[in-house]
Design a protein around this motif. Structure first.
Motif, PDB file in Angstrom:
ATOM      1  N   SER A 101       0.824  -1.211   0.000  1.00  0.00           N
ATOM      2  CA  SER A 101       0.000   0.000   0.000  1.00  0.00           C
ATOM      3  C   SER A 101       0.859   1.262   0.000  1.00  0.00           C
ATOM      4  N   PHE A 117       2.500   1.614  -3.346  1.00  0.00           N
ATOM      5  CA  PHE A 117       1.490   1.998  -4.331  1.00  0.00           C
ATOM      6  C   PHE A 117       1.236   3.503  -4.272  1.00  0.00           C
ATOM      7  N   TYR A 118       1.102   4.057  -3.070  1.00  0.00           N
ATOM      8  CA  TYR A 118       0.870   5.496  -2.947  1.00  0.00           C
ATOM      9  C   TYR A 118       2.060   6.293  -3.484  1.00  0.00           C
ATOM     10  N   VAL A 167       1.813   6.269  -7.292  1.00  0.00           N
ATOM     11  CA  VAL A 167       0.736   7.116  -7.802  1.00  0.00           C
ATOM     12  C   VAL A 167       1.115   8.592  -7.690  1.00  0.00           C
ATOM     13  N   SER A 168       1.763   8.977  -6.585  1.00  0.00           N
ATOM     14  CA  SER A 168       2.131  10.385  -6.390  1.00  0.00           C
ATOM     15  C   SER A 168       3.111  10.862  -7.454  1.00  0.00           C
ATOM     16  N   ALA A 189      -3.171  12.600  -6.149  1.00  0.00           N
ATOM     17  CA  ALA A 189      -2.700  11.248  -5.860  1.00  0.00           C
ATOM     18  C   ALA A 189      -3.534  10.618  -4.750  1.00  0.00           C
ATOM     19  N   ASN A 190      -3.962  11.435  -3.775  1.00  0.00           N
ATOM     20  CA  ASN A 190      -4.806  10.907  -2.698  1.00  0.00           C
ATOM     21  C   ASN A 190      -6.101  10.316  -3.249  1.00  0.00           C
ATOM     22  N   ALA A 223      -5.284   7.177  -5.379  1.00  0.00           N
ATOM     23  CA  ALA A 223      -4.823   6.086  -4.524  1.00  0.00           C
ATOM     24  C   ALA A 223      -5.986   5.510  -3.713  1.00  0.00           C
ATOM     25  N   PHE A 280      -7.030   1.754  -4.091  1.00  0.00           N
ATOM     26  CA  PHE A 280      -6.836   0.935  -2.894  1.00  0.00           C
ATOM     27  C   PHE A 280      -8.163   0.413  -2.350  1.00  0.00           C
ATOM     28  N   ILE A 310      -4.453   5.288   3.389  1.00  0.00           N
ATOM     29  CA  ILE A 310      -3.846   6.321   2.538  1.00  0.00           C
ATOM     30  C   ILE A 310      -3.467   7.533   3.374  1.00  0.00           C
ATOM     31  N   CYS A 345       3.116   0.667  -8.779  1.00  0.00           N
ATOM     32  CA  CYS A 345       1.653   0.645  -8.913  1.00  0.00           C
ATOM     33  C   CYS A 345       1.139  -0.662  -9.518  1.00  0.00           C
TER      34      CYS A 345
END
Length: 436
Positions: free
Chosen positions: A80, A83-84, A87-88, A101-102, A105, A109, A123, A224
């Motif tokens: 996780s 992954f964040y 994405v960011s 991104a939040n 994500a 997620f 997140i 990701c």
């Protein structure tokens, strides 16, 4: 005892119990048992054991603990956070940067956690410290976490929809597929809003987002990839009829364990925590379902659902008026009840009327999910608000609620959009059945 008297007695008892702080599981069970006793004495008490057995002896509900466990293992496997981070980087050049991104994500997620609160918490734990360090405004950040977390049940798979399917005997796969397009629309609305705020008030975000090299972008894509492929495999497998929801959940657990082994962050201690949390969450969900079924049995015995359906049809309300009244009802209930409890309290009463009005049970399931997510953002009991406050302890619940308000408004707009254009939810389901 007439159905009107039964309705008033049940409602009064439930209201008093909730106001006195009685847990909702105990409140629903108490009202159900009292209702059955008032109607038939102790004659139907042996039926309570049958209700418990028939409720839990459901193949559909088998997927609930498996999806919960999958999300818990993913959370503790290191996947996780990676992954964040990925994405960011990939969304770095969009207006709003990490705020975007939040949202993304949370959307992705949520497809492996199945829980709004777990999504916001997971997140948020990663994102909030990073965004504060870089100079993002809390007024923007907090809303993206609570609002993005509210996608948890809207993006399939969804624990809420698994319970709804078991209650109304609807197809779980149809319900999961029906939420895909509304979920994408919600994500697009949220990201558009974040971009608009960032452009309108540049002080909310850092002056200049860092540029990333091709190597960094490649690493971000790799970070990701595992969760993205897992989501595609789960949802795609169900859409094409390769796996059932329960099989998809079991497959997801196996992949989550493999990710934990690959990243070497899933220790025996963290696996034990995942298993314990999975048991606790699943048990709470099952207890709520049992309590709801006991209350539903009392409602059916009193004839409340059928009688209300007849009365509502006799009023000759337009479908839009009826839908608007339902929206307001759920908005009010969501201020003091969680989504599953709210559903179990109302569906046995309203479902006959919904069918009489011609509403699809799959379409209504999607509407209920959105209402449940609104409840996650509604003070004083909105669980997403408390989840984010547990991370941002220096921020008041009122501040978090105000930051969440625009996302609640957008979800409300989505509800009415689905009323006027139901094919947004039903077209993919129809295409799946045509394929079959």
């Amino acid at each position: 005892m007439t159905w009107q008297v039964a309705f008033v007695v049940y409602g009064a008892l439930l209201a008093v119990a909730v106001l006195l702080g009685v847990p909702i599981v105990a409140a629903m069970s108490l009202v159900g048992i009292v209702g059955i006793t008032l109607l038939h004495g102790t004659l139907l008490w042996p039926s309570l054991g049958d209700i418990v057995w028939n409720t839990l002896n459901s193949f559909t509900l088998t997927a609930v603990p498996l999806f919960v466990l999958m999300g818990e293992i993913i959370l503790r496997s290191g996947a996780s956070s990676r992954f964040y981070q990925g994405v960011s980087v990939l969304l770095n050049r969009l207006p709003g940067n990490l705020a975007q991104a939040n949202i993304m994500a949370c959307a992705l997620f949520s497809a492996v956690s199945g829980s709004s609160t777990a999504t916001a918490l997971t997140i948020g734990t990663v994102a909030l410290p990073e965004m504060r360090k870089r100079g993002y405004s809390d007024s923007l950040t907090l809303g993206t976490l609570t609002g993005g977390g509210a996608l948890g049940n809207l993006i399939p798979p969804s624990i809420f929809l698994l319970v709804y399917a078991a209650i109304v005997q609807a197809s779980v796969i149809d319900l999961f597929i029906a939420t895909i397009v509304p979920g994408i629309i919600a994500v697009a609305m949220f990201m558009t809003y974040v971009a608009w705020r960032a452009i309108r008030d540049p002080s909310l975000v850092p002056a200049q987002a860092p540029r990333h090299s091709a190597r960094e972008v490649a690493i971000a894509t790799w970070q990701c990839l595992p969760i993205t492929l897992l989501i595609v495999a789960i949802v795609g497998g169900m859409y094409f009829g390769v796996v059932t929801p329960t099989e998809a959940a079991g497959f997801g657990c196996v992949v989550a364990l493999l990710l934990g082994a690959f990243y070497r962050e899933l220790t025996w201690a963290s696996l034990e925590k995942a298993l314990v949390t999975g048991v606790v969450v699943s048990s709470v969900v099952m207890l709520i379902i049992i309590a709801g079924q006991i209350l539903s049995f009392a409602v059916v015995q009193a004839g409340i659902g059928r009688a209300m359906a007849r009365e509502l049809v006799a009023l000759e309300l337009s479908p839009f008026t009826f839908f608007t009244a339902l929206f307001v009802l759920y908005l009010l209930l969501g201020t003091f009840l969680d989504g599953i409890s709210m559903m179990l309290l109302t569906v046995p009463i309203l479902y006959p009327a919904l069918r009489a009005m011609g509403f699809s049970d799959v379409w209504f399931g999607v509407i209920l999910v959105i209402q449940a997510e609104l409840a996650q953002l509604s003070p004083p009991v909105g669980l997403n608000l408390f989840a984010v406050q547990s991370i941002a302890r220096d921020v008041s619940l009122t501040t978090i609620a105000w930051a969440s308000l625009p996302y609640a408004v957008m979800l409300s707009i989505l509800s009415f959009l689905l009323y006027f254009y139901p094919d947004l939810a039903l077209s993919l389901v129809a295409s799946m059945k045509d394929r079959a």
